[in-house]
Design a protein around this motif. Structure first.
Motif, PDB file in Angstrom:
ATOM      1  N   ASN A   1       1.902   4.664   5.475  1.00 32.50           N
ATOM      2  CA  ASN A   1       1.807   5.985   5.066  1.00 32.50           C
ATOM      3  C   ASN A   1       1.485   6.902   6.279  1.00 32.50           C
ATOM      4  O   ASN A   1       0.338   6.777   6.878  1.00 32.50           O
ATOM      5  CB  ASN A   1       0.761   6.157   3.733  1.00 32.50           C
TER       6      ASN A   1
ATOM      7  N   THR B   1       4.212  10.016   0.425  1.00 37.15           N
ATOM      8  CA  THR B   1       3.309   9.694  -0.938  1.00 37.15           C
ATOM      9  C   THR B   1       3.449   8.432  -1.784  1.00 37.15           C
ATOM     10  O   THR B   1       2.507   8.192  -2.245  1.00 37.15           O
ATOM     11  CB  THR B   1       3.532  11.086  -1.632  1.00 37.15           C
ATOM     12  N   ASP B   2       4.562   7.807  -1.564  1.00 33.13           N
ATOM     13  CA  ASP B   2       4.819   6.812  -2.414  1.00 33.13           C
ATOM     14  C   ASP B   2       5.713   5.941  -1.683  1.00 33.13           C
ATOM     15  O   ASP B   2       7.031   6.226  -1.716  1.00 33.13           O
ATOM     16  CB  ASP B   2       5.438   7.231  -3.797  1.00 33.13           C
TER      17      ASP B   2
ATOM     18  N   ASN C   1       7.023   3.343  -2.355  1.00 24.18           N
ATOM     19  CA  ASN C   1       8.074   2.626  -3.146  1.00 24.18           C
ATOM     20  C   ASN C   1       9.280   3.328  -3.286  1.00 24.18           C
ATOM     21  O   ASN C   1      10.340   2.545  -3.654  1.00 24.18           O
ATOM     22  CB  ASN C   1       7.389   2.198  -4.519  1.00 24.18           C
TER      23      ASN C   1
END
Length: 651
Positions: free
Chosen positions: A372, A464-465, A467
């Motif tokens: 991140n 932010t994610d 995945n």
């Protein structure tokens, strides 16, 4: 067992009493019968006498008596005996007897002296021993004398040896051991100086005054720049230009650059045939910290997420190279070029040596660590850093639309002779890549050109994610997928045009906002909300009198500012706060050659940590400039961070 034995004793005693009573009664009857017989004999005798007396002849009769009572008693005794024998046999099958042995009396033999002391008594006595010379026996041996050497040691040691001979004499073994210890200490000192130098450099950068400008910076004519410095154009880099670059997320002063091949290859110089990747410290741009060499042409590169201990590069042939920057210079070879020695570091691990099924089969377009980089995690990466730079995954994307996920693994005991199983691992290497999974991308269902193979241009992970991944394609669509899951919504983002085109660049907002920018080969820039599949806003380059766009980059210091670079070396600066119709500023970066690459520092809070935001501009001629972003475009305005979400929600 005791109860059982007691019951057996009682039963035997009862049977014995019954047997005695029976034999007593039989004896009494026998005596009575014997008395009756004697009485009868007396009567017969008297009668015989009487008859003789009378002289009358009489006939003698014999009479046999059968004792049925005796036979019955004997049968009863035999039957009772058989029952007792059967009971005894049944009980013997049920009873197990153990053998117990013990000594009733144990007295060890008494010596004469102990017997004398016992009879003499122990009171008022004292024992004394005298040794004679009778047991002093001399024996001759033929073994060599034992070599004895005195040694001394001291801890902590006063010097690098810490030990020596007690007699002060030095021998060859001591000198060799001292030389080995000295070399070990020098190696430890070199590692310490290297680590301490990096720490001191970071501390000096953090203490640097933000408002202080570098005296070595050149004045710039670009409106978004306050000044710039140039990376050294070394003779070994002659004819090359930076095709791709990236600033380290946790150390904005560290820069990695991937160079193109020279325009003209020198047949007599093998260096011109190699691919070159350089690691720079922007505070000292006179010479790169590391020069990384490889056999193929690099297309993209990146650092490890936490510390600049590892460097990665994707190649044209589909391979991925890993360099361990912690390795000593002695593990690599030095080459002479233009009367100067350069240390070329070859890859620690190269996926070209692994199985063909685990490798890419087309040029690698994007290479990113799964980490991140958003503003909320900029400081957390520093605090959670363990100093190794490992414990993370790597994602790579190739042109044929295949995503590979790699695990960065560290080898605890490297082999200086090389590995027989890991053919891509160099001798003494400590880091390798292990493929964990792969994803093959497909065209969206609504894509009309059925049967055409998909080509991927760029891959980005949502800050932010992690995945969610987003892949730009040559069909004009941006594919949206999940690393773990079945289906993402929306599954793709369209540009609004039915004609196929290349999505050249994708850049997410580094401030955690759910939006990203994308540029296409038809000259459009699109702003997307991650929740909608159509653009929130689009800008056409034809309005700015240009057609082809090079890239689009989001500002790392202001949420509402982004930059667009076209093929004519013009930089367009957009500020949504001042208006979204036209760029607020247009600058010409070069009037002589084309700009091939544009990059910004990755740390969004670098200005608060002693560093100003910077912009890298790479020219086709090989010149690379690092500009300091002007104050107007690096300082956030009031409530600017809250304006962009409201701007996205209006559509």
């Amino acid at each position: 067992m005791n109860d059982l034995l007691s019951a057996l004793d009682k039963e035997n005693e009862r049977l014995l009493q019954e047997s005695r009573a029976t034999s007593g009664r039989q004896r009494g009857r026998y005596e009575n019968q014997r008395d009756d017989d004697s009485y009868r004999r007396d009567d017969k005798y008297n009668n015989r006498n009487d008859e003789s007396d009378d002289d009358q002849p009489k006939v003698s009769r014999s009479k046999t008596l059968i004792n049925f009572m005796g036979a019955k008693k004997r049968a009863m005794v035999s039957h009772a005996g058989s029952l007792i024998g059967k009971r005894a046999q049944d009980l013997l099958q049920m009873i197990e007897l153990d053998t117990a042995e013990y000594d009733l009396f144990d007295m060890p033999p008494v010596k004469e002296y102990d017997l004398y002391i016992r009879s003499f008594g122990r009171s008022d006595t004292t024992q004394a021993y005298v040794q004679t010379n009778d047991d002093d026996i001399d024996r001759e041996v033929q073994t060599d004398e034992i070599d004895v050497r005195q040694k001394w040691t001291q801890h902590p040691a006063e010097d690098y040896i810490g030990c020596g001979r007690g007699d002060g004499v030095k021998d060859i073994e001591d000198e060799e051991q001292s030389q080995v210890n000295k070399n070990l200490d020098l190696s430890r000192l070199s590692k310490f100086v290297q680590k301490a130098g990096q720490v001191i450099s970071i501390l000096l950068d953090e203490e640097k005054d933000v408002t202080k400008t570098d005296m070595n910076e050149n004045k710039s004519n670009v409106g978004v720049s306050e000044g710039y410095t140039k990376l050294a154009q070394l003779p070994i880099l002659k004819g090359r230009c930076v095709l791709f670059s990236q600033f380290a997320p946790s150390q904005p002063n560290m820069l990695i650059t991937a160079y193109s091949k020279p325009a003209q290859e020198d047949e007599g110089n093998s260096i011109t045939k190699k691919g070159i990747v350089c690691v720079w410290n922007t505070d000292d741009p006179s010479y790169p910290q590391r020069i990384l060499a490889c056999e193929s042409q690099p297309t993209c590169c990146c650092f490890s997420p936490n510390r600049t201990t590892l460097a990665f590069a994707g190649m044209v042939d589909g391979s991925i190279c890993v360099w361990d920057l912690r390795e000593q210079s002695s593990m690599h070879r030095s080459v002479s070029y233009d009367n100067r020695e350069h240390i070329l570091r070859y890859p620690t691990f190269n996926t070209a040596g692994v199985m063909d099924v685990d490798n890419h089969h087309s040029p690698v377009t994007t290479l990113n660590p799964v980490s991140n980089y958003s503003i909320n995690s900029a400081d957390s990466g520093r605090n959670e850093d363990t100093g190794t730079g490992l414990s993370f995954q790597l994602i790579s994307c190739e042109e044929q639309g295949v995503l590979n996920f790699w695990v960065v693994a560290e080898i605890t005991s490297p082999d200086m002779a090389g590995s027989e199983t890991d053919l891509g691992l160099s001798p003494g290497g400590k880091v390798k890549l292990i493929k964990s999974s792969a994803i093959t991308l497909q065209h969206p269902p609504r894509y009309k050109r059925v049967g055409v193979s998909l080509r991927a241009t760029e891959l980005q992970l949502a800050p932010t994610d992690l995945n969610h991944y987003y892949v730009g394609t040559d069909s004009g669509y941006i594919l949206h997928g999940l690393r773990f899951g079945t289906r993402a919504f929306p599954s793709s983002y369209s540009t609004g045009c039915d004609a196929p085109m290349d999505i050249t660049t994708i850049d997410f907002s580094p401030f955690g906002h759910p939006c990203f920018l994308a540029s296409s080969s038809d000259g459009f820039v699109h702003l997307y909300n991650v929740k909608t599949e159509t653009p929130v806003m689009s800008w056409s380059s034809k309005i700015w009198n240009t057609e082809e766009l090079q890239c689009v980059r989001w500002s790392r210091s202001r949420p509402c500012v982004f930059y667009v670079l076209d093929n004519n070396a013009r930089l367009y600066t957009f500020d949504i706060l001042e208006g979204d119709a036209m760029p607020v500023k247009i600058d010409t970066l070069s009037s002589q050659d084309r700009v091939v690459h544009l990059q910004f520092t990755s740390d969004t809070k670098s200005s608060t940590q002693g560093r100003l935001p910077q912009m890298l501009v790479s020219h086709e001629s090989g010149q690379t400039e690092i500009h300091t972003v002007a104050k107007q475009y690096r300082d956030q305005q009031t409530l600017e961070c809250d304006f962009l979400p409201s701007y996205l929600n209006r559509f």
